[in-house]
Each structure stands twice: as structure tokens, then as C-alpha cells.
Motif scaffolding. Structure first.
Motif, short mmCIF file in Angstrom:
data_model
loop_
_atom_site.label_atom_id
_atom_site.label_comp_id
_atom_site.label_asym_id
_atom_site.label_seq_id
_atom_site.Cartn_x
_atom_site.Cartn_y
_atom_site.Cartn_z
N UNK A 1 0.86 -1.26 -0.03
CA UNK A 1 0.02 -0.11 0.05
C UNK A 1 0.78 1.11 0.10
N UNK A 2 2.10 1.24 0.80
CA UNK A 2 2.74 2.59 1.07
C UNK A 2 3.25 2.88 -0.55
N UNK A 3 3.86 1.51 -1.02
CA UNK A 3 4.47 1.73 -2.40
C UNK A 3 3.57 2.33 -3.41
N UNK A 4 2.29 1.62 -3.31
CA UNK A 4 1.35 2.56 -4.29
C UNK A 4 1.02 3.72 -4.16
N UNK A 5 1.00 4.15 -2.75
CA UNK A 5 0.54 5.51 -2.46
C UNK A 5 1.92 6.55 -2.93
N UNK A 6 3.11 6.03 -2.78
CA UNK A 6 4.36 6.86 -3.04
C UNK A 6 4.29 7.01 -4.75
N UNK A 7 3.95 6.00 -5.42
CA UNK A 7 3.83 6.13 -6.78
C UNK A 7 2.85 7.15 -7.33
N UNK A 8 1.54 6.72 -6.49
CA UNK A 8 0.36 7.63 -7.00
C UNK A 8 0.74 9.15 -6.48
N UNK A 9 1.32 9.43 -5.40
CA UNK A 9 1.43 10.91 -5.03
C UNK A 9 2.64 11.56 -5.97
#
Length: 303
Positions: free
Chosen positions: A219-227
Motif C-alpha cells: 500500500x505504501x509503495x502504491x501511495x508513493x507512486x500515486x503521489x
């Protein structure tokens, strides 16, 4: 969106994490849920401070999947919910675009948005039940392209008078219009999962990204990429099973955790810190109303 509607503002207008729930609230997923109980519980969740109520789009029942969603068509169902609630956002999680003509989606969604005074937030997806594509005469292999074309038609139908647009579904030559238009001139689209699209496409064409429950590191990886791509909202899901012991450590359950209220309070704070904007909560057990009341009082009210 330049002028987001009331539902989008309710979910994403502030800085803090918001929380919603997904129908069927009473837990029945293979047969028709009790309408009176569902609607009463929808009213109760609004009173408890939940920010969104989400209806799933499951056009056909496939016993092998063991899940019929909330059974009722999402447009019809959310119209009933709109009449029984006042301010809570109404969401779809999610309309399967390749299985529906986009002009029907455009009209139904705009109608519901008008009837709810601008509370509709539209989650959209490419679908995940293989037999449905054959039943609807849709190529499963081309569902990604169909999804993109459908989004193009929806935007044209909502934002343009007498649009000119041509896709696999047909051609509008500027002599026809789709009415009503949404309350704010467009409707927010949350792309669900990957929907057979690249993240670049999702960030460019969506008003947010709705993803299923993920392990924390993922989830944190996805969020970093999204942001890194956009400041548009990120939405996720979580099953919440509150243990009797408020200090109980977490155990994994389907799409979430069983844990004490203290752990869930910290977990929701983590979601907020990591950049999640809204979380769809599901509960388990025979007394769902009591379970949601406990989530509200023991977790959400203490955040």
C-alpha cells in the motif's frame, strides 16, 4: 475536478481520512437483502458519522463467485438510499463499464446525481467475472479498450451539449444530447483497481484511484507512486473485526484484520499519514448495526 460535487467534497474536501461502508450492510450476499433493514442501517450509519455509502455493480449472479453484491441494480438502489439520507456521499464500487452502454451510464448517473442533490461519486471498473463478458456479448480481451472508450463517452455526454463522439457502441453526430447534466457539469470518476489501464492513464483521466485492501508495504509503495503522479484522492478498503479485548493484536482476516480498538485507531492514523483519503469499512458478525456502532464509537470517534 474544477467544481466537485457534494459527494466528492464530503469524501475528499478536508485534510483528514474519511470512512464509508459498502452495501449490503446486513451481510447478505447471495440472496435479496432485507430492504427495510438495509435502509434503516443506511440511515443509522449517516447518523453515526460515516461519510459514504457504496453500492456494488454485479449485473449477474455467478454462484462460483459466491457473491451477488447487494443484488439490486445500483442506480435503483442508491435512489432509494438518497431518499432516506441527507448528506452522506453515495458511491458506486464499481460500475462495470464494458458491460453497460456508456450513454445509459451517463444518463443514469447524472439522474442519480440530480436526485441526490449532487452526492454521487462514481467508482468505475473493467470487471472481474469471466462468464459475464460472454453473456453480454463483450470481448473479455478488449475490456481495457472498451473501458477507455466508455470514459471518453461519459465525459463528452456530461460536459458537452450535443456532443460528437464515435466509439464501438455507436456514433453521436451532434444532433442528440444526453440530459440531465450532472449538478456540477461533470461527475467524479474513481478508477477501481487497474481496470486494465496504466497508472499514467489512471492519473490523467481519473478523479481518484480506488484499490482493494493491500498489505502495508505494498500500500505504501502504491501511495508513493500515486503521489508522484497526482494529488487526486486514493481510496482503499478494510474489513474491521473488533475483538472484545481493546488491546488485542491484529490477526489477518479476508480483506482486513481482527484486532482490538486501540490497534485499529493506530492503523487508521497510519492510513491517514500514508496518504489514504477514504477507506471503505466492512464488518462481520450477526449484529452488523452493533458492529458499526462499535467502529464509530471505539475507533472513529477517538481519531
Amino acid at each position: 475536478m474544477e467544481t466537485p460535487n457534494r459527494g466528492y467534497e464530503r469524501l475528499f474536501g478536508g485534510d483528514d481520512l474519511t470512512v464509508g461502508a459498502t452495501f449490503p450492510l446486513t451481510g447478505t450476499r447471495e440472496e435479496r437483502p432485507d430492504v427495510a433493514r438495509e435502509l434503516a442501517l443506511a440511515e443509522r450509519l449517516e447518523d453515526l458519522g460515516f461519510d459514504g455509502l457504496w453500492a456494488r455493480d454485479v449485473p449477474t449472479y455467478w454462484p462460483e463467485f459466491r457473491d451477488a453484491g447487494q443484488t439490486f441494480d445500483p442506480w435503483t438502489w442508491l435512489s432509494q438510499v438518497a431518499a432516506r439520507t441527507e448528506a452522506v456521499a453515495l458511491g458506486t464500487a464499481s460500475i462495470v463499464l464494458p458491460l453497460r452502454h456508456p450513454l445509459h451510464v451517463a444518463k443514469s448517473a447524472a439522474s442519480l446525481d440530480r436526485l441526490s442533490d449532487g452526492r454521487l461519486v462514481l467508482g468505475v471498473a473493467s470487471g472481474d467475472r469471466p462468464p459475464e463478458y460472454e453473456a453480454f456479448g463483450v470481448s473479455e480481451a478488449e475490456r481495457g479498450a472498451a473501458f477507455r472508450e466508455s470514459v471518453r463517452v461519459l465525459r463528452a455526454a456530461w460536459t458537452t451539449d450535443f456532443p460528437e463522439v464515435e466509439t464501438r457502441w455507436g456514433r453521436m453526430d451532434g444532433t442528440l444530447d444526453v440530459v440531465p447534466k450532472p449538478t456540477r457539469g461533470d461527475l467524479p470518476l474513481l478508477v477501481t483497481g487497474n481496470s486494465r489501464q496504466s497508472r499514467e492513464w489512471i492519473a490523467e483521466h481519473g478523479d481518484g484511484w480506488l484499490f482493494y485492501h493491500l498489505p502495508d508495504d505494498t500500500l505504501r509503495d502504491y501511495l508513493d507512486d500515486w503521489r508522484a503522479r497526482t494529488d487526486a484522492p486514493f481510496v482503499t478498503t478494510c474489513t474491521v473485526e473488533l475483538a472484545d479485548d481493546p488491546d488485542a493484536p491484529p490477526e489477518h482476516v479476508n480483506q482486513g484484520f481482527r484486532a482490538g480498538a486501540a490497534w485499529f485507531r493506530e492503523y487508521f492514523r497510519d492510513l491517514d499519514r500514508w496518504g489514504v483519503d477514504h477507506v471503505l469499512v466492512g464488518v462481520t458478525g450477526d449484529d452488523r448495526e452493533r458492529a458499526y456502532e462499535r467502529v464509530a464509537s471505539d475507533v472513529l470517534d477517538a481519531l
